[in-house]
Design a protein around this motif. Structure first.
Motif, PDB file in Angstrom:
ATOM      1  N   LEU A 122       0.806  -1.211  -0.070  1.00  0.00           N
ATOM      2  CA  LEU A 122      -0.033  -0.176   0.061  1.00  0.00           C
ATOM      3  C   LEU A 122       0.995   1.310   0.031  1.00  0.00           C
ATOM      4  O   LEU A 122       1.718   1.343   0.780  1.00  0.00           O
ATOM      5  CB  LEU A 122      -0.934  -0.054   1.321  1.00  0.00           C
ATOM      6  CG  LEU A 122      -1.804   1.136   1.330  1.00  0.00           C
ATOM      7  CD1 LEU A 122      -3.028   0.649   0.514  1.00  0.00           C
ATOM      8  CD2 LEU A 122      -2.390   1.156   2.694  1.00  0.00           C
ATOM      9  N   MET A 126       1.215   5.257   0.575  1.00  0.00           N
ATOM     10  CA  MET A 126       0.518   6.368   1.082  1.00  0.00           C
ATOM     11  C   MET A 126       0.659   7.715   0.169  1.00  0.00           C
ATOM     12  O   MET A 126      -0.226   8.510  -0.009  1.00  0.00           O
ATOM     13  CB  MET A 126       1.224   6.778   2.618  1.00  0.00           C
ATOM     14  CG  MET A 126       0.721   5.830   3.701  1.00  0.00           C
ATOM     15  SD  MET A 126      -1.012   6.140   4.245  1.00  0.00           S
ATOM     16  CE  MET A 126      -1.626   4.456   3.504  1.00  0.00           C
ATOM     17  N   ILE A 162      -9.913   4.395   2.976  1.00  0.00           N
ATOM     18  CA  ILE A 162      -8.534   4.924   3.630  1.00  0.00           C
ATOM     19  C   ILE A 162      -8.738   6.228   3.592  1.00  0.00           C
ATOM     20  O   ILE A 162      -8.244   6.718   4.830  1.00  0.00           O
ATOM     21  CB  ILE A 162      -7.436   4.095   2.812  1.00  0.00           C
ATOM     22  CG1 ILE A 162      -7.210   2.572   2.961  1.00  0.00           C
ATOM     23  CG2 ILE A 162      -6.131   4.812   3.545  1.00  0.00           C
ATOM     24  CD1 ILE A 162      -6.266   2.202   1.978  1.00  0.00           C
ATOM     25  N   THR A 177      -4.166  -0.782   6.345  1.00  0.00           N
ATOM     26  CA  THR A 177      -3.385   0.437   6.102  1.00  0.00           C
ATOM     27  C   THR A 177      -2.226   0.267   7.257  1.00  0.00           C
ATOM     28  O   THR A 177      -1.107   0.350   6.744  1.00  0.00           O
ATOM     29  CB  THR A 177      -4.214   1.521   6.258  1.00  0.00           C
ATOM     30  OG1 THR A 177      -5.106   1.545   5.472  1.00  0.00           O
ATOM     31  CG2 THR A 177      -3.164   2.987   6.298  1.00  0.00           C
TER      32      THR A 177
END
Length: 273
Positions: free
Chosen positions: A137, A139, A180, A206
């Motif tokens: 994932l 950011m 998210i 997350t």
């Protein structure tokens, strides 16, 4: 659910990306360095640096001097991580999905009422899918998505966008990304129209992803051939790919399976003699 390092990590990213200022909690030098490892792994140093600057003078912002020096250097780059998206990052592992995506974009580019904002948003979703399934994932990618929605979201044709997501089997993967933004970055649901139902595991996934990516320091090879001729595998990297596939399979089954098979094949092709 979050520990102090994770709480400060997200607070400073929210501040740097979206100018939301929630008080930072003081931490030990060890924990600040651990947080900065997460920042480096996620490639969000400029965003983090802006967040630190926004909190300058806060009692809780007790970063060690050497870390402050690194952050000060990074502030010279105010690009907020907006690197150019590569062609590879806009590709599916599935050839079938690639063909569908190209048809969608080509048709839109030749439409008299072309909506580039809708195309751009689709590309951001695909960019994030690529990173989620191949590297973990991102950011940086989620922040790019959030900033685009805040700045250009009112220009997007969300009816058309939903149709594209359906054709590419990306409804839940897009919904996860939007969830998210809601859970981690404080977005309102109406800012993310493609989130029909908030994904309940968004926050957990997350936190797992940012922690795992920071810890994943194994050498980037999957299979090597020993001197005796036997093939050896780097179990850490293999487990990492299996872990990602398991975690995200339900969100994009077709692409997750294709990505896993492609990465496995690529690993075998890189056997060193």
């Amino acid at each position: 659910m979050m520990n102090i390092i994770q709480r400060n990590f997200f607070r400073l990213l929210r501040s740097g990306a979206f100018d939301e200022n929630e008080p930072v909690e003081p931490m030990s030098p060890f924990k600040w360095r651990r947080l900065f490892q997460m920042v480096m792994a996620q490639r969000v140093v400029p965003v983090f640096a802006k967040g630190v600057a926004n909190h300058n003078g806060d009692v809780g912002l007790n970063l060690p001097a050497d870390l402050m020096q690194q952050i000060a250097e990074s502030q010279k780059n105010d690009d907020l991580g907006s690197e150019v998206i590569t062609e590879e990052e806009l590709q599916f592992s599935s050839k079938r999905l690639n063909r569908k995506m190209k048809r969608i974009i080509n048709k839109e580019m030749n439409d008299n009422e072309i909506s580039m904002e809708t195309v751009d948003l689709l590309e951001l979703i695909i960019f994030n899918v690529y990173h989620i399934l191949n590297k973990g994932l991102s950011m940086d990618g989620i922040i790019r998505l959030g900033r685009y929605l805040r700045i250009r979201g009112d220009k997007v044709d969300f009816v058309k966008f939903d149709q594209w997501l359906s054709q590419l089997h990306l409804q839940r993967m897009a919904q996860l990304q939007g969830s998210i933004l809601i859970e981690v970055f404080g977005f309102e649901k109406d800012e993310v129209p493609f989130v029909v139902t908030k994904e309940k595991d968004a926050l957990r996934l997350t936190i797992q992803s940012i922690s795992n990516l920071a810890k994943d320091t194994a050498e980037e090879w999957h299979f090597r051939q020993s001197r005796t001729g036997f093939v050896q595998n780097n179990s850490s990297v293999l487990r990492r790919n299996v872990r990602r596939s398991i975690h995200f399979y339900n969100y994009a089954p077709w692409e997750t399976a294709s990505s896993f098979v492609r990465n496995l094949g690529r690993s075998l092709s890189e056997i060193e003699e």
